[in-house]
Design a protein around this motif. Structure first.
Motif, PDB file in Angstrom:
ATOM      1  N   GLU A  29      27.030  -8.057   7.515  1.00 13.62           N
ATOM      2  CA  GLU A  29      26.328  -7.307   6.643  1.00 13.62           C
ATOM      3  C   GLU A  29      25.255  -7.228   6.426  1.00 13.62           C
ATOM      4  O   GLU A  29      24.275  -8.335   6.426  1.00 13.62           O
ATOM      5  N   GLY A  31      21.086  -6.960   4.947  1.00 15.42           N
ATOM      6  CA  GLY A  31      20.593  -6.901   3.907  1.00 15.42           C
ATOM      7  C   GLY A  31      19.270  -6.617   3.856  1.00 15.42           C
ATOM      8  O   GLY A  31      18.594  -6.675   4.702  1.00 15.42           O
ATOM      9  N   MET A  70      22.040  -6.504  -1.091  1.00 16.98           N
ATOM     10  CA  MET A  70      22.930  -6.220   0.256  1.00 16.98           C
ATOM     11  C   MET A  70      22.466  -4.772   0.323  1.00 16.98           C
ATOM     12  O   MET A  70      22.386  -4.157  -0.493  1.00 16.98           O
TER      13      MET A  70
END
Length: 128
Positions: A29, A31, A70
């Motif tokens: 993901e 970040g 995040m």
């Protein structure tokens, strides 16, 4: 708590014995690495309650201690300490509990600051 003993194979290498308390979850993901008002993009490769591996363009610009934000939810922020670095991948320990987003992104007091285009967090990333 017992330490999980796991053997993993990394691409192009031999088996590696891991001795972690918690196995890592692959997330891949986006970040942000945030420190001292500077923010840079990263990819969070994997994460566990005590550590993570991230990919960055230039590890030389990542300080020994920083905040990991995040991108999908800027309220998810971890205090990190670099444990190891190999090429563009960095292994970090997650120190303590999650922090609030207001602490992680410094002077950004906008409650809707989620790293979306036009938000203060995104503007900080673009300027750097």
């Amino acid at each position: 708590m017992p330490i999980a003993h796991v053997c993993v194979e990394e691409a192009g290498s031999s088996r590696v014995d891991e001795k972690r308390k918690h196995p890592r979850t692959e997330v891949n993901e986006p970040g942000y690495v945030s420190s001292g008002g500077s923010v840079m993009h990263c990819t969070i490769v994997n994460i566990s309650p005590e550590g993570a591996a991230i990919e960055v363009e230039n590890p030389a610009f990542v300080p020994h201690r920083f905040r990991l934000v995040m991108a999908r939810d800027a309220s998810v922020v971890y205090e990190c300490q670099v444990i190891w670095s190999k090429k563009t991948r960095i292994g970090v320990s997650l120190r303590g509990d999650r922090l609030s987003a207001a602490i992680s992104i410094g002077d950004a007091h906008e409650p809707a600051c989620q790293g979306a285009p036009g938000s203060l967090l995104e503007q900080q990333v673009i300027r750097r």
